[in-house]
Design an enzyme around this catalytic site. Sequence first.
Site, PDB file in Angstrom:
ATOM      1  N   GLY A  18       0.787  -1.225   0.000  1.00 28.29           N
ATOM      2  CA  GLY A  18       0.000   0.000   0.000  1.00 28.29           C
ATOM      3  C   GLY A  18       0.822   1.279   0.000  1.00 28.29           C
ATOM      4  N   ASN A  20       1.624   3.117  -2.552  1.00 27.96           N
ATOM      5  CA  ASN A  20       0.954   4.112  -3.404  1.00 27.96           C
ATOM      6  C   ASN A  20      -0.265   4.694  -2.699  1.00 27.96           C
ATOM      7  OD1 ASN A  20       2.139   4.385  -6.280  1.00 27.96           O
ATOM      8  ND2 ASN A  20       2.304   2.203  -5.816  1.00 27.96           N
ATOM      9  N   ARG A  71     -15.760 -16.217  -9.362  1.00 27.60           N
ATOM     10  CA  ARG A  71     -15.283 -14.863  -9.604  1.00 27.60           C
ATOM     11  C   ARG A  71     -16.407 -13.892  -9.959  1.00 27.60           C
ATOM     12  NH1 ARG A  71      -9.958 -13.731  -9.855  1.00 27.60           N
ATOM     13  NH2 ARG A  71     -10.752 -11.622  -9.930  1.00 27.60           N
ATOM     14  N   LEU A  99     -10.458  -7.527 -12.292  1.00 28.70           N
ATOM     15  CA  LEU A  99     -11.875  -7.218 -12.087  1.00 28.70           C
ATOM     16  C   LEU A  99     -12.675  -7.569 -13.331  1.00 28.70           C
ATOM     17  CD1 LEU A  99     -11.263  -3.787 -10.361  1.00 28.70           C
ATOM     18  CD2 LEU A  99     -12.153  -5.858  -9.255  1.00 28.70           C
ATOM     19  N   ASN A 113      -5.682   2.861 -12.380  1.00 23.60           N
ATOM     20  CA  ASN A 113      -4.745   1.815 -11.952  1.00 23.60           C
ATOM     21  C   ASN A 113      -3.338   2.319 -12.215  1.00 23.60           C
ATOM     22  OD1 ASN A 113      -3.872  -0.831 -11.129  1.00 23.60           O
ATOM     23  ND2 ASN A 113      -3.450  -1.279 -13.288  1.00 23.60           N
ATOM     24  N   HIS A 115       0.431   0.777 -13.211  1.00 24.29           N
ATOM     25  CA  HIS A 115       1.101  -0.429 -13.700  1.00 24.29           C
ATOM     26  C   HIS A 115       2.601  -0.141 -13.798  1.00 24.29           C
ATOM     27  CE1 HIS A 115       1.592  -4.198 -15.830  1.00 24.29           C
ATOM     28  NE2 HIS A 115       2.404  -3.565 -16.654  1.00 24.29           N
ATOM     29  N   SER A 142       3.002   3.606 -15.278  1.00 24.00           N
ATOM     30  CA  SER A 142       1.923   4.291 -16.001  1.00 24.00           C
ATOM     31  C   SER A 142       0.653   4.289 -15.156  1.00 24.00           C
ATOM     32  CB  SER A 142       1.601   3.560 -17.312  1.00 24.00           C
ATOM     33  OG  SER A 142       2.747   3.345 -18.092  1.00 24.00           O
ATOM     34  N   THR A 147     -10.121  -0.403 -18.008  1.00 23.73           N
ATOM     35  CA  THR A 147     -11.161  -0.906 -18.907  1.00 23.73           C
ATOM     36  C   THR A 147     -11.067  -2.429 -18.921  1.00 23.73           C
ATOM     37  OG1 THR A 147      -9.735  -0.896 -20.855  1.00 23.73           O
ATOM     38  CG2 THR A 147     -10.946   1.151 -20.385  1.00 23.73           C
ATOM     39  N   LEU A 150      -7.092  -5.496 -20.176  1.00 23.01           N
ATOM     40  CA  LEU A 150      -6.196  -5.537 -19.019  1.00 23.01           C
ATOM     41  C   LEU A 150      -4.892  -4.776 -19.297  1.00 23.01           C
ATOM     42  CD1 LEU A 150      -5.900  -6.772 -16.158  1.00 23.01           C
ATOM     43  CD2 LEU A 150      -4.735  -8.709 -17.251  1.00 23.01           C
ATOM     44  N   ASP A 151      -4.591  -3.812 -18.442  1.00 24.08           N
ATOM     45  CA  ASP A 151      -3.415  -2.942 -18.598  1.00 24.08           C
ATOM     46  C   ASP A 151      -3.455  -2.171 -19.918  1.00 24.08           C
ATOM     47  OD1 ASP A 151      -2.461  -3.982 -16.187  1.00 24.08           O
ATOM     48  OD2 ASP A 151      -1.231  -5.494 -17.184  1.00 24.08           O
ATOM     49  N   GLN A 177       9.182   2.682  -8.110  1.00 24.11           N
ATOM     50  CA  GLN A 177       8.177   3.013  -7.080  1.00 24.11           C
ATOM     51  C   GLN A 177       8.276   4.467  -6.648  1.00 24.11           C
ATOM     52  OE1 GLN A 177       6.973   0.495  -3.802  1.00 24.11           O
ATOM     53  NE2 GLN A 177       5.391   0.059  -5.312  1.00 24.11           N
TER      54      GLN A 177
HETATM   55  C1  GRF Z   1       3.151  -1.064  -7.602  1.00 18.53           C
HETATM   56  O1  GRF Z   1       4.459  -1.246  -8.022  1.00 18.53           O
HETATM   57  C2  GRF Z   1       2.210  -0.946  -8.763  1.00 18.53           C
HETATM   58  O2  GRF Z   1       2.840  -0.513  -9.929  1.00 18.53           O
HETATM   59  C3  GRF Z   1       1.714  -2.343  -8.955  1.00 18.53           C
HETATM   60  O3  GRF Z   1       1.698  -2.915  -7.678  1.00 18.53           O
HETATM   61  C4  GRF Z   1       2.627  -2.253  -6.841  1.00 18.53           C
HETATM   62  C5  GRF Z   1       1.917  -1.882  -5.587  1.00 18.53           C
HETATM   63  O4  GRF Z   1       2.801  -1.403  -4.627  1.00 18.53           O
HETATM   64  N1  GRF Z   1       0.433  -2.317  -9.572  1.00 18.53           N
HETATM   65  P1  GRF Z   1       2.248  -0.781  -3.282  1.00 18.53           P
HETATM   66  O5  GRF Z   1       1.347  -1.826  -2.635  1.00 18.53           O
HETATM   67  O6  GRF Z   1       1.520   0.466  -3.631  1.00 18.53           O
HETATM   68  O7  GRF Z   1       3.463  -0.540  -2.444  1.00 18.53           O
END
Ligand code: GRF
Length: 222
Positions: A18, A20, A71, A99, A113, A115, A142, A147, A150-151, A177
Site C-alpha cells: 500500500g 501508493n 469470480r 476485475l 490503476n 502499472h 503508467s 477498462t 487488461l493494462d 516506485q
Molecule cells: C506497484 O508497483 C504498482 O505498480 C503495482 O503494484 C505495486 C503496488 O505497490 N500495480 P504498493 O502496494 O503500492 O506498495
Amino acid sequence: MSRRSSPLRIVILISGRGSNMLAIAEHVRDGTTPAEIVAVMSNRADAPGLASAAALGIPIAVVSPDDHADRTAYDSALAERVAVDEPDLIVLAGFMLILGPAFLERFEGRMLNIHPSLLPRYRGLHTHRRVLEAGEHEHGASVHFVTEDLDGGPIVIQGRVAVRDDDSVETLSARVQRAEHSIYPQAVDWFARGRLTWKDGRAWLDGQPLDSPVCIDFTFGD
Ligand code: GRF
C-alpha cells in the site's frame, strides 16, 4: 470542464504494502488534493497496507474471494461493497485481482490503476525482471483508466526512469516506485479537480483528449 464543489470521494483497493495508497493519502491529508479517502479495501485480510490505512484513521474493509462461490459472485459482491461508500473515484493500487464486467461496467470512467511499466510495453506481471532481461535502457510506471482491456485502458501519466547497468530487480523496482509515488497522486489530484475526465472511452486533461500521456522523467540521485 467540470469543477467539483465537494471533495472527491475515493475508495482505494490494495492487495499488499500500500505504498501508493499512502502516497495518495499524504497528499489528501496535507490538503494538496481536495479529496477524502472514504475507504481502503482489500481482497486479503493480511495486506500490510490495511493496517497502515487504519493507523491513519481511514476505514478499512476486506472482501475475500474465499467467501464467494466464483469470480462472478466475487465481482458483484465487491462492487456492492464499494458502492456503499459512494465513491467518485476508485483507485487500484497494487490490487492483484482482475476485475470482471460486473465491476467494470458499474464504475466505468471512475477507475484508475498504476502499472509498473511504460505501457503499452510490458503489460502483465514481472515487469522489472522482463525489462532487465530485455536489456532495456528505460523503464517506468503508467497510470491509466481501467477498462476490460487488461493494462490497456487510456494512459494518463507516465514516470520514466533510466535502467542502470548494475540494476537488480530490487534496485530498479525501488526507483520505479519512487516515480509511482509522484505520478499517482498527481493523476488523482487532476481527477479531484475535474481536470482529468473520461469521455467517449478516452482520457481528457483540461478539456483536451490525451492523445499521448503526460510523461515525466525522473532522475534519482541514488
Ligand atoms: C506497484 O508497483 C504498482 O505498480 C503495482 O503494484 C505495486 C503496488 O505497490 N500495480 P504498493 O502496494 O503500492 O506498495
